[in-house]
Scaffold this motif. Structure first.
Motif: not given
Length: 450
Positions: A148-155, A182-197
């Motif tokens: 599933f892509g990022p949109v469905l993951s956030v949903v 839920g939408a806000l944290v879903g976006v944060i999790v998607f972006i943050g998990s791809r940044s090592q810092t």
């Protein structure tokens, strides 16, 4: 006089620069995860053990699985030790004995990856697959992108938040808050998990952000407790499953593994509570419930369970055809927990829930259409584990709220109740399987004699 032409190298554009920057901050794959061309049984067992730990299995279960595989591969000279962060395999057949160390990856597996690992381990034990093939398959499983892509993951994360919030039987005004958070944290999790810092401070940053948002923006409209609003949106950060596995390891005699995992879970809860405390300090203390809004009612948790199952299916990229079975596991877990609440009280309800849901999941796993039992059990554990209770208790303690100590004591009582229930449920399942095998073998023997 001849002139030489110099090749013109095109300069990278803005899109290429941004893409290169994003790739640079992604977490790098571990070198030890790469398959070795001459990998033997020891390498195979180490890779399997490290991957099983990433699928949230207790160390005693991983150790038992590896010992069974070593027996099936006729490697009886191996001594295996499993800790939460590494695997130690000693080869006593050499002089002097040699010990191989395999670090465990901290990145948790998705549901589809956990299911693939369970199938791989089962097939390897039955057919004695070449170790090199098993190691290569593990590397492929761990590197597979989610379907599933990022949109469905956030949903999916938004549905998880709303679902867990409805299990708490909230007020009507809390529902739109769950959707936004839920939408806000879903976006944060998607972006943050791809940044090592950014992934290092993601729990604190997320808890601070959602608490500040509630404190500043939704103060006039929400008539529910702030911690009941924040907790469902932090479902992916709550270490409830980690704490429960720690309790299982402690009760089964795995002192080092259980103690270290327990400390890690408590520290993670502390980070989340600190983020909430900072958010309240900056945004101001939100008002407590005024009692003007009524809770949704007894039907809300059942609708919440449906949303949680759909959220898990999307967010954790569950395999095709597993949605109905995830819903089955969640309904059984919640129903058993309600029964335990009637019989033993709220603190010990998880014991009855775990005793019932584990055999029910193993029984369903015998059906051909059912997915891996790891998928159903993981989702059921998330509904049983009291991670939200511990988070609320620590946050109340940080804010100086009365009754926080009682909440924390209830949390740890629930942890060990669930751990005992999990051990009893797994024991009953093993005994039933052994009895049924003995019954079938005796029946076949009688038929052959007659």
């Amino acid at each position: 006089m001849s002139s030489r032409k110099t090749a013109v190298v095109p300069r990278p554009g803005l899109v290429d620069r941004v893409r290169g920057a994003l790739v640079a901050v992604r977490p790098r794959l571990r070198d030890d995860a790469a398959p070795l061309p001459d990998a033997g049984v020891t390498e195979m067992l180490g890779q399997i053990g490290a991957t099983l730990l990433a699928s949230s299995q207790a160390t005693n279960d991983v150790e038992a699985t590896l010992n069974d595989l070593a027996e099936q591969y006729e490697c009886r000279n191996l001594r295996i030790f499993v800790l939460p962060t590494l695997i130690l395999i000693e080869d006593t057949g050499t002089t002097p004995s040699q010990t191989a160390i395999f670090p465990a990856d901290h990145d948790a597996l998705r549901l589809d990856q956990s299911a693939a690992m369970e199938r791989l381990v089962r097939d390897a034990g039955v057919s004695r697959t070449l170790p090199e093939t098993v190691v290569a398959t593990i590397s492929r499983i761990r590197s597979e992108p989610p379907r599933f892509g990022p949109v469905l993951s956030v949903v999916g994360y938004m549905l998880l938040t709303v679902g867990f919030g409805m299990v708490l039987n909230p007020t009507v005004t809390a529902l739109p808050v769950y959707v936004v958070l839920g939408a806000l944290v879903g976006v944060i999790v998607f972006i943050g998990s791809r940044s090592q810092t950014l992934s290092l401070i993601l729990p604190v940053l997320t808890a601070f952000s959602v608490t500040l948002l509630i404190s500043v923006l939704v103060r006039p409209i929400v008539h529910d407790d702030v911690l009941r609003l924040v907790a469902p949106s932090l479902v992916s950060f709550l270490p409830g499953l980690t704490l429960t596995i720690a309790a299982v390891e402690l009760t089964s005699g795995q002192m080092m593994a259980g103690a270290s995992r327990l400390v890690y879970g408590i520290a993670r809860l502390g980070l989340l509570a600190f983020g909430v405390y900072v958010g309240i300090s900056v945004g101001g203390q939100p008002p407590t419930s005024t009692g003007t809004a009524e809770q949704l009612g007894a039907w809300a948790p059942w609708v919440g369970i449906l949303l949680v199952s759909l959220g898990y299916y999307l967010f954790s990229a569950s395999p095709r055809g597993s949605l109905v079975w995830i819903l089955y596991a969640l309904v059984v877990a919640y129903s058993a927990q309600l029964l335990g609440n009637l019989l033993l009280g709220a603190e010990l309800s998880g014991l009855i829930g775990a005793v019932i849901v584990i055999p029910a999941v193993y029984l369903a796993g015998r059906l051909k259409a059912a997915p891996s039992t790891a998928i159903m059990l993981t989702c059921a554990y998330w509904l049983l584990v009291p991670g939200a209770m511990g988070f609320i208790g620590l946050s109340e303690a940080a804010a100086g709220t009365a009754g926080a100590t009682t909440t924390l004591l209830r949390t740890f009582a629930s942890l060990f109740a669930i751990a005992i229930g999990m051990m009893l449920g797994a024991g009953f399942s093993r005994d039933f399987t052994a009895i049924s095998r003995g019954w079938r073998s005796a029946s076949h023997k009688d038929e052959e004699e007659n």
